[in-house]
Design an enzyme around this catalytic site. Structure first.
Site, PDB file in Angstrom:
ATOM      1  CD  GLU A  13       5.269 -12.161  28.857  1.00 27.02           C
ATOM      2  OE1 GLU A  13       4.928 -12.699  29.798  1.00 27.02           O
ATOM      3  OE2 GLU A  13       6.282 -12.047  28.466  1.00 27.02           O
ATOM      4  CB  CYS A  22       6.880  -3.605  23.376  1.00 25.41           C
ATOM      5  SG  CYS A  22       7.812  -4.556  22.880  1.00 25.41           S
ATOM      6  CB  CYS A  75       9.877 -16.263  17.702  1.00 23.97           C
ATOM      7  SG  CYS A  75      10.615 -15.590  16.220  1.00 23.97           S
ATOM      8  CB  CYS A 112      17.862 -15.060  18.595  1.00 20.48           C
ATOM      9  SG  CYS A 112      17.524 -14.893  16.585  1.00 20.48           S
ATOM     10  CB  CYS A 129      15.719 -14.360  21.844  1.00 25.15           C
ATOM     11  SG  CYS A 129      14.373 -13.737  22.015  1.00 25.15           S
ATOM     12  CB  CYS A 162      15.228  -6.454  24.792  1.00 25.64           C
ATOM     13  SG  CYS A 162      14.887  -4.991  24.624  1.00 25.64           S
TER      14      CYS A 162
HETATM   15  N1  SAH Z   1      11.945 -10.780  16.193  1.00 24.89           N
HETATM   16  C1  SAH Z   1      12.473  -9.111  15.954  1.00 24.89           C
HETATM   17  C2  SAH Z   1      11.829  -8.165  17.682  1.00 24.89           C
HETATM   18  C3  SAH Z   1      11.354  -8.921  18.558  1.00 24.89           C
HETATM   19  S1  SAH Z   1      13.213  -9.018  19.917  1.00 24.89           S
HETATM   20  C4  SAH Z   1      13.586  -9.455  15.576  1.00 24.89           C
HETATM   21  O1  SAH Z   1      14.438 -10.057  16.802  1.00 24.89           O
HETATM   22  O2  SAH Z   1      13.864  -7.953  15.812  1.00 24.89           O
HETATM   23  C5  SAH Z   1      13.511  -7.731  20.056  1.00 24.89           C
HETATM   24  C6  SAH Z   1      14.984  -7.153  20.606  1.00 24.89           C
HETATM   25  O3  SAH Z   1      15.617  -7.648  21.200  1.00 24.89           O
HETATM   26  C7  SAH Z   1      16.072  -7.975  18.924  1.00 24.89           C
HETATM   27  O4  SAH Z   1      15.953  -6.861  18.610  1.00 24.89           O
HETATM   28  C8  SAH Z   1      15.655  -8.831  20.283  1.00 24.89           C
HETATM   29  O5  SAH Z   1      17.440  -9.786  18.743  1.00 24.89           O
HETATM   30  C9  SAH Z   1      16.756  -7.590  21.153  1.00 24.89           C
HETATM   31  N2  SAH Z   1      16.801  -9.655  22.603  1.00 24.89           N
HETATM   32  C10 SAH Z   1      16.899 -10.757  22.825  1.00 24.89           C
HETATM   33  N3  SAH Z   1      16.579 -11.717  23.326  1.00 24.89           N
HETATM   34  C11 SAH Z   1      17.545 -10.265  24.525  1.00 24.89           C
HETATM   35  C12 SAH Z   1      17.560  -9.952  25.600  1.00 24.89           C
HETATM   36  N4  SAH Z   1      17.958 -11.761  26.559  1.00 24.89           N
HETATM   37  N5  SAH Z   1      18.810  -9.327  25.810  1.00 24.89           N
HETATM   38  C13 SAH Z   1      18.794  -8.582  25.337  1.00 24.89           C
HETATM   39  N6  SAH Z   1      17.778  -8.229  23.988  1.00 24.89           N
HETATM   40  C14 SAH Z   1      17.193  -9.381  23.546  1.00 24.89           C
HETATM   41 FE1  SF4 Z   2      11.953 -14.037  17.642  1.00 26.59          FE
HETATM   42 FE2  SF4 Z   2      13.772 -13.311  19.567  1.00 26.59          FE
HETATM   43 FE3  SF4 Z   2      15.149 -13.782  16.974  1.00 26.59          FE
HETATM   44 FE4  SF4 Z   2      13.510 -11.946  17.274  1.00 26.59          FE
HETATM   45  S1  SF4 Z   2      15.552 -11.881  19.000  1.00 26.59           S
HETATM   46  S2  SF4 Z   2      13.623 -13.358  15.720  1.00 26.59           S
HETATM   47  S3  SF4 Z   2      11.883 -13.321  18.905  1.00 26.59           S
HETATM   48  S4  SF4 Z   2      13.903 -15.509  18.613  1.00 26.59           S
END
Ligand code: SAH
Ligand code: SF4
Length: 371
Positions: free
Chosen positions: A94, A107, A114, A118, A121, A345
């Site tokens: 996406e 973006c 990934c 986390c 996410c 995000c």
């Molecule tokens: N993998 C990279 C970049 C992609 S995520 C990273 O983790 O930095 C972009 C941002 O969105 C990151 O700060 C991530 O932690 C945040 N994010 C992920 N899931 C989210 C959610 N459900 N609500 C708000 N932010 C989230």
């Molecule tokens: Fe991967 Fe999501 Fe963690 Fe970013 S926030 S490192 S996309 S699992």
């Protein structure tokens, strides 16, 4: 066949030489071809009528000009566009376009899924994972420019819709550093997409060895997904913390090239109710980043189906922002964009569909360079 869209200028020059272009003409031809591809959106050599016909057919037999297909496009009430992009092997990613009053941010994703997990996410719950190639990363920009009709009008060089690029889509860019560096060279190049390095922001969950490389080789702005102020909580929320704990991560931030008040690090901090949103957390955050030119981006947690967390209430977020702000750091709260189309995000996730695609399980893929 190699895909021209992911090639550096030098590689294209080599390809032109071996296609029989006389050496003195190579530089000029390379510039024209790249301008046509990256700034005018041409997708085939046949349309490059400024080149001799024999060269056009030579090149068509040696190189492709790839363009991933937009298989679905959702437009949010707020104008945000989410593209489901299908790659040549059938896997999907996406890409999100976020229009603002005086800029447009694209973006882009750096991986299918990934490897990191986390727990807040959505992307992290996706099982199929592979790295994107440089062509597939650049291809997202080209596909979006097609959709937005954002190609350069030679008579009017202003008025671009995509003015900024953030590596904040699916995937951890610093676990795919080679392709990301190659792609960003093309994005920065004036004959390429032509965005200056300060209009590119790379967000990392904290892959320490990659941070220095991003600074040196891309020179982009850095965003760091901090999300917690103690190792105990960060080990859980951002599990890569077990390998690169907060102190090491912040040392890497302090050493980031060109770090200054004009080029501050953006610390991302997702607001999770009763988990990381107390006043103690806010004060600890301020102490941790002491001395680092920084902004704090508070991100209200965006829910997704089955997500196990809740977003902090507005009062909590305000209180947190005020403490950080009073300590002298700007602390904007990120407005979720495109939440009605799951474009905000952390909401990105695809079902990778290709039945023959090699399945990389988290267990085998979750390796970090240098391990
Ligand atoms: N993998 C990279 C970049 C992609 S995520 C990273 O983790 O930095 C972009 C941002 O969105 C990151 O700060 C991530 O932690 C945040 N994010 C992920 N899931 C989210 C959610 N459900 N609500 C708000 N932010 C989230
Ligand atoms: Fe991967 Fe999501 Fe963690 Fe970013 S926030 S490192 S996309 S699992």
């Amino acid at each position: 066949m190699p895909d021209l869209t992911g090639m550096q200028r030098e590689d294209l020059a080599d390809a032109l030489l071996s296609a029989g272009v006389p050496k003195p003409l190579v530089a000029r031809r390379a510039t024209r071809i790249r301008t046509w591809v990256y700034r005018r959106g041409m997708t085939s050599f046949e349309t490059m009528t400024g080149l001799p016909a024999s060269l056009r057919s030579q090149l068509a037999g040696r190189l492709t000009i790839g363009r991933p297909a937009i298989s679905r496009r959702l437009v949010s009430r707020d104008g945000t566009r989410k593209y489901l992009i299908r790659l040549a092997d059938g896997q999907e990613i996406e890409t999100v376009f976020i229009p603002d009053e005086n800029r447009g941010t694209l973006c882009v994703s750096s991986q299918v899924g990934c490897t990191l997990t986390c727990p807040f996410c959505h992307t992290g719950t996706q099982r199929l994972v592979r790295n994107l190639s440089a062509a597939e990363i650049v291809g997202q920009v080209l596909a979006a420019r097609d959709d937005l009709d954002d190609w350069e009008d030679p008579h009017n060089r202003s008025g671009r819709r995509i003015t900024n690029l953030v590596l904040m889509g699916m995937g951890e860019p610093l676990l795919n550093p080679d392709a990301v560096v190659q792609a960003m060279r093309i994005v920065r190049d004036d004959e390429g997409i032509g965005l200056s390095r300060r209009r590119i922001t790379l967000s990392t969950s904290g892959i320490v060895p990659g941070i220095q490389r991003a600074g040196r080789e891309i020179g982009c702005m850095l965003a760091v997904s901090l999300h917690a102020t103690t190792d105990a909580l960060r080990d859980h929320l951002v599990p890569i913390n077990r390998k690169y704990p907060i102190a090491e991560l912040l040392d890497a931030c302090r050493a980031y090239p060109r770090l200054s008040n004009a080029e501050r690090i953006l610390f991302e901090y997702v607001m999770l109710k009763d988990l990381n949103d107390s006043t103690e957390d806010a004060h600890r955050l301020v102490r941790l980043i002491d001395g680092i030119p920084a902004k704090i981006n508070l991100i209200p947690f965006n829910p997704w189906p089955g997500s196990p967390y809740q977003c902090s209430g507005p009062d909590r977020i305000d209180r947190f922002a005020r403490i950080v702000n009073d300590a002298g750091y700007s602390s904007p709260v990120r407005t979720p964009r495109g939440p009605d189309i799951m474009a905000a995000c952390g909401q990105l996730r695809t079902k990778s569909l290709h039945p023959k695609a090699p399945v990389v399980t988290k267990r085998t893929a979750n390796r970090v360079p240098g391990q």
